[in-house]
Structure formats: structure tokens, C-alpha cells
Design an enzyme around this catalytic site. Sequence first.
Site, short mmCIF file in Angstrom:
data_model
loop_
_atom_site.label_atom_id
_atom_site.label_comp_id
_atom_site.label_asym_id
_atom_site.label_seq_id
_atom_site.Cartn_x
_atom_site.Cartn_y
_atom_site.Cartn_z
N ASP A 83 46.05 7.42 39.32
CA ASP A 83 46.57 7.86 40.61
C ASP A 83 46.99 9.32 40.47
O ASP A 83 47.35 9.77 39.38
CB ASP A 83 47.76 6.97 41.00
CG ASP A 83 48.27 7.28 42.39
OD1 ASP A 83 47.45 7.48 43.28
OD2 ASP A 83 49.50 7.32 42.56
N ASP A 107 51.54 3.83 40.76
CA ASP A 107 52.97 3.63 40.96
C ASP A 107 53.29 2.89 42.26
O ASP A 107 54.43 2.48 42.46
CB ASP A 107 53.72 4.97 40.95
CG ASP A 107 53.21 5.94 42.01
OD1 ASP A 107 52.28 5.58 42.76
OD2 ASP A 107 53.74 7.05 42.10
N ASP A 162 48.66 -0.08 44.35
CA ASP A 162 47.97 -0.04 43.07
C ASP A 162 48.03 -1.37 42.33
O ASP A 162 47.29 -1.57 41.36
CB ASP A 162 48.58 1.04 42.17
CG ASP A 162 48.44 2.44 42.74
OD1 ASP A 162 47.35 2.73 43.27
OD2 ASP A 162 49.40 3.22 42.66
#
Length: 900
Positions: A333, A636, A640
Amino acid sequence: MNRDAIPPETWHAQAAAEVLQHLAASETGLSSREARERLARYGPNRLAAAERPGWLRRFAAQFHNLLIYVLLAAGLTTLWLDDLIDAAVIFGVVLINAVIGFVQEGKAERALEAVHAMLASHAMVLRDGERHEVDAAQLVPGDVVLVESGTRVPADLRLLTARNLRIDEAALTGESLPVDKDSAPVAALAPLAERSGMAYAGTVVAVGQGTGLVVATAAQTEIGRIGRMVSEVQTLATPLTRRLDQFARQITFFILLVSVATFLWGSRVGGLPPLDIFLAVVGLAVAAIPEGLPAIVTITLAIGTAAMAGQRAIVRRLPAVETLGSVGVICTDKTGTLTKNEMTAVRVLVVADGVDVSGAGYAPEGGFHVDGQTIAPERHDGVMRLARCALLCNDARLHRDAQGGWTLAGDPTEGALLTLALKAGLDLAEEAARMPRIDCLPFESENRYMATLHHDHRGRVLALLKGAPERVLGLCVRDAAGQPLDTAAWQARMDGAARQGQRVLALAECELPAGTTGLTLEHITPRFTLLGLVGLMDPPRPEAVDAVAECLRAGVRVLMITGDHATTAAAIGASLGLRDGDPITGSEIDTLDDAALSTRLGQTDVVARASPEHKLRLVAALQSQGQGQLVAMTGDGVNDAPALKAADIGVAMGQRGTDAAREAADLVLTDDNFATIAHAVREGRRVFDNIKKSLLFILPTNGGEAGLILIAVFAGLALPVTAGQILWVNMVTSITLDMALAFEPAEDGVMRRPPRPASEPLITRLLFLRIAYITVLMVAATFVVYGWELSRGSSIEVARTAVVNMLVMSEIFYLFNVRHFTASAFRWETLAGNRIALWACAITLGLQALFTYAPPMQALFGTAPLDAWSWLLITALASAKFVVVEIEKAVLRRLGVRRM
């Protein structure tokens, strides 16, 4: 109770009036009676808890493993032989492994529970036309909910009104900035991050106020949908567990095959009594089983876990320590991982110059640079005027936290401008005292600017303005040099910054008549002086740039997956050294089949506007490439969590990460820093190397012991070693010499070699050849000792004692061979690089002295004292074996072999 949901609708594409009509609701809210009826129909706004297996069932499942079955068989065999001590050791190993697995069990359930916790606990709702604070679980479709700054959205809402409303959706979409919201419908195919008329459960209102109509609750919300995805994703076995399972099957089949062949030969060809040959076969099986292997693997992983914890990486499942060392792709990410999720002013465009600003985040650290040369901001009038405007036309505040970091109170964009001013050396208190604020026009989405009014104690009144550049440029008539504004030139500069992924703000000022004490919209007319433009973005962490480069050198691909716009994502990717050309977008993924998606993934390392489904599909596509390469996923947000669980290893952020992400992950980074992943990859490779070194050390001993018994049976000789003595050797070396290998430092060049293929077996061809080579040497040395002792008239007890000591002494010398796969042992690092190895050798020698000379041990194991000639021969043969192994390693080095 009927819990059927309202059929899925494109609520974001419908006008607010249509949604109200569809749900039979009104802007004044439901009646209490209607709310109760709908609650009975749709059920509470609460995600159903997953049904977890009982603790007894989960504990029993830990024994369902072929290698564990083999160990249990070995334990029962030693128990049948009345060797209670060794049986207790084996059963203890099995129990320890079961307890560790039991403690680590339940990741999926905890991940789902963390998703549940994302739902707000209370909500302000209109019922019977009045405001009421209710338990969020009581919300139903059709309720009208009021939200304001700081509140968590309790359900999926179709916004009816929005006043300066911005919502932080980073946990759901990965969008790094709070998103402006309004009540207007958007296109039906708009991705989640661009549905400005919706407020989703679990997101947080950053600023402003609004009202929204509940259109989905509980499992029908976006968070509920993600929760279902988490629960449906199957947990993958780690490469280490897969390799160990494969190895257990192979060694079990081999042991059974050899045992049956030996029994048939001894009973039918050799003519041995059935009981004698059966005891010999039992000894053979005990010798061949590496009963210390699970304990050594567990200890090695535990040591790696402790080392990674010291590097701010917390391991939630022991095998995950090794998995990172095997990954071929890290899907990361952007927001909060490669970047700090803190907006930063990275470029200032004033009349004369384009000034780059260094530093990342809200810490006022960094400087100003023109064409690579550092400049003093106080000597640059254009920079200082713009920085002063950024400081004063600002409502954000920065504070030092207990850990010495900087925290923001206010809007992230204003925080970036405040940090810019502090980097320029301005002091907020001093500037506010010199130019106190008189009045303010706060930011409104319809105006797209903020303005403040100040005076300088000498009668001069100044209006400061900041906002969207196209809006501010329309209010400016001149630039800071006093020249008529060249709108086209400034537009070109603005477009250039936008192409680099920067969010651009314009700052301006104008002098108002003396005595002006209030600021109104009538004052905001085309009369301003443009001070310049500021380019803002959430830039990469400096250490993340180095970490990505290290991963690329190690043959690990880095794929950045974000919910941000493609332009922003591409700019960040370029600054990280990734292939940023033609990023893949979520909408494009929806149009591609699996083959086309794999092709596109080979063309770029940047994926933008990705939803949870997209991330899952990307992980699956990457896992299917090549020889089933291993994929790590970092993140986070709650969005996800499904991909974190589906990946071969999930890596969550510990500081900014949601509970859902942390609970779905195998590894948690306490510093939210991608650079820590590079350290973890290195540690994972070291751990796996040390496990292979343990195999390389244990298996020749088992092979040597089994070879002794095989040769004795086929040659019709008395057994050179008893089953009890075999277990003594295995137990002593397992708790001393084997354990020392767990502390070995990383091999040279461990981060300059490609990752291992996922399909690579635990015992590679080279490793098998080394094991076979050492086994032959060990069998030969021990038979020389055995034959020599018998030839000079020694008793069978003395001969067997000499054989056991030959085995152990060979292992002590071999320990220094095996500490490096192919590197020479004739160097200082081999001796001093692992002090635990030296202590292990000393302890082993002490235990062997007790085994040989202590009367209780002689009675227990049937040993007898050895004389000096026996020790001289044992030491000479062990030394010769050490030299012969080093010769083989030198040959491999000449052939360019560095790993096994």
C-alpha cells in the site's frame, strides 16, 4: 426474524429524493414504530460473530501432521524399549509444537472480530422529527443520521446535506486525503473512492457536518462486505510448512521402505532370529527419524522472531519469519507504508523560481532548493511572503507528542502549509502578534477558498487568501513582482505540478482600506496579488526509497497498490524507482480476464484506484505466475484485510493500521515503515538458511547411524550401536550443536541473490548430494573405529562407546564445516562469528565424558571407558573428515555455487 437485506442499489447514482422515496423515508426521519418494525425485518446493525471451533478441537488439530505421526511412532518405540528418558524428550517435542500451533491458531476469527469493531457504537438519529442518540446497532435502512467532525460513520449513508464536509476514507479506500462530500449523485460506475454523495460505515468525519440516509447496515455495508471476504479467504500454508510436510512424507516413505527391506533380508536371507532382526529394524527406524528437527525449526524461528521484534517487526505466526525470505513480490500500500500519510509541501512556485522543498511529514525538518542548490529562505522575498501567508491563513496546529514526534490538529493540507512556514523559520506566535487576525471566511466547498483579515498595528489591513488555484487565479490581477498576471503561464506551471502527482494550492494577498474590521464575500473580488503556488503530496519516506532499491537488488519485485488517483500513484512510483508508466487502474482490472491481467502486471509496478476485490485478484494473479511465486501484501486499512489474509504473508502497519489489518496479518510493523520490510526479508532469508544448515547437519548423523545398522545387518555383524545410544547422540546434539546453528549470522550476499522458487523442495539436489557425501564419510569413519576396536580385542561395549564418540566428534568438527554452505571454514569468522557454537562444543564434550566414564551412564547406556589410543584415532578421523569436506566446498566455489 427476517434479516434479508434491501436489494443492492446504486445509491450513489440516485438523487437524494429518489433514495428517500425508494426507502419510504423522509428528511425528518422514521417514526419510532416504523424503526422498530424495520429493526425486526433487517436485524441489528451488527456483524454476526463467526462460529469458532472449541479449544479441544483446535488443540487436537495440531497433531494432524505426518511428521508428528512419525515422531509419535518414535516415542512409542523408545517407550516400548523402556527408554523412558528419550521417550519423554520426544513426546515433549511433540507437545511443545502442539502448544505453539494452538496459541497461533484463530487468526481469521480475530480478523473478523476486528472488522466488527470498526462499526460505531452510537449515532445521532432523527426519530419522530427529533434528535435522539441511539445505540448504532439500532439503526435501520431509512433512518436519518447526523454526522459531524470527529464522529465515526455508523452505517452506509446516502448524504442528504453536506456543509464543508470531508471524510477520511483512508482505511476503506486508501485515499490519503480526506474526501470532499456533497449530496449530488455521481455516475453509476464511479469507483468507491469517487462516490462523493456517500458516507461509508467505519470512516471518520474529518471536518464539517452533514445528514445522511441509512441505505445499508451490518453485513450489507461496505465494511460488512469486506468482513465476508475476510471470512471466505482460505489461509494459505507457508512455504516452510509445505516443505516440511513434503519432507515428512518423503522420509516416512523411505524409512518404511528400508525397514521392510531390511527385515526381509535379515529374516529370509541372513537367517537372523525374527526378534533380533525386529530389534535391529526398530533401531534403524529410530536412527533414521530426525526427531530433533521440529524443535530445531521452532527454536530457529523463535530466534528469528526475537531478532525481528528488535527491528520493529512483530511476528504473529512463527513460520512467517521464513516466508518473507522467500517472497518474489511485495504488494505494498502507498499511504502510510511507503509514505507517512502526512501531507507535505514539496514545491513552491513563485514569480522567479521553482523551489523544491525537502523533508517529509509534519516535522519541520528540511530545506529549500533551487536547481539542486540550497537557498536561505529568509533571503528569498517571494518564498517568505508566500510562507507568511501560509502560516497566517491557517487554522491547523502542530504539537510535539510524548515520543518527540509531531502531531497535527486540523486539516492535513493546512498542516502541510504550516510545516512549510516553520521550515522557512517563521514563528507562529511572533507572526500572529505582528499581524493579528481580525476576521475570517472559512473554507466552503462552493467557494473553494479560505480568507483571513489581518492588521499590522500601523493602520495597514491585509486580506490573505488560499484555495483552489483556478479559483484564486481568477481573483488575482498581478503577481508578486507587481506585473500583470500572466494567467496562461501560471496555468501551465500548475498543470506541470499536477502531472507530477501534486495537489496544487494558490496563495494570494491584497491590501484593504484602513479601518476595515470585517471580511465579507464582497471583499473577495479580482483585486489580489498572486504570491505563488504550492505543490503538496504525501511523498515517499526517504528510507522507503532505499528499502525498495534493496528489495529490487534482492530480486524481489515491489508492486505499489493504492486507492489514490493514477497520476498521484505514478508520481510516487517514479520517485521510488518503480516502473510507473501506464499504471493499472481498478476500472481497467474489471475489464481484463486473468491472462490479460497477468500481461498488464508485467508492464508496470503501479496500481491505482484499487478496491478490496481488486487487491484479492491481483494477489491471486501474481501467485499464479511463474512457479507459483510467493506474494507478500502490506497494508493498514480494513480494505486491505482480505488481501493480507490471502497473500502468502500479510504485513500490517502497527501505528496507523486498523485492527482488522493487524489481525489479518502474519507480520506487524510497529513503525509503519516499508524499510523494516527489507530488514525482515533479510532476516527471513537468514532464518531459512539456518534451517537448511540444521538439516545439513542433522540428516548426515541420522544417515550415518542408519547406515551402520544397515551394513551390520546385511553383513551379519553385531549392531555397532544400540537404539538407546542412537537416541543419546540425537538428543545431545539436538540440544547443543544443532541449536548453535540457529544463531548463525546471515551469509555474505544474502540480499544479492534471487528469492527461492516456491516449488523448490526443502532438500535440493545439491543439499542431497552434500548429505549423502557426509553420510558416506561418517559411516566409513565409524566402521573404521568399530573394526579397529574389535580387531584389538576390545569388548563390544568399548567398541560401541567408541562408535558413539566417533559420531559425536564427527559432528563437532562438521559443525564448523556446515556453518557456511560453500565459504571456507579456514577463516577467523568461522571461529569467532558464533560464540554459542564454541560453548555448544564444550558442553557436548563434557556430556560425552559423562557418557563414557560416569558409572550411572555406563549402566544406563551400556558404555565403557576408552583409552588414549581410541581418542587419538577418533580425533584424527574427525579432523580428516573436516578437511575432506572443505575440499568439496572448494570445488563448489570454483564452480560458482554459493547456495544450496
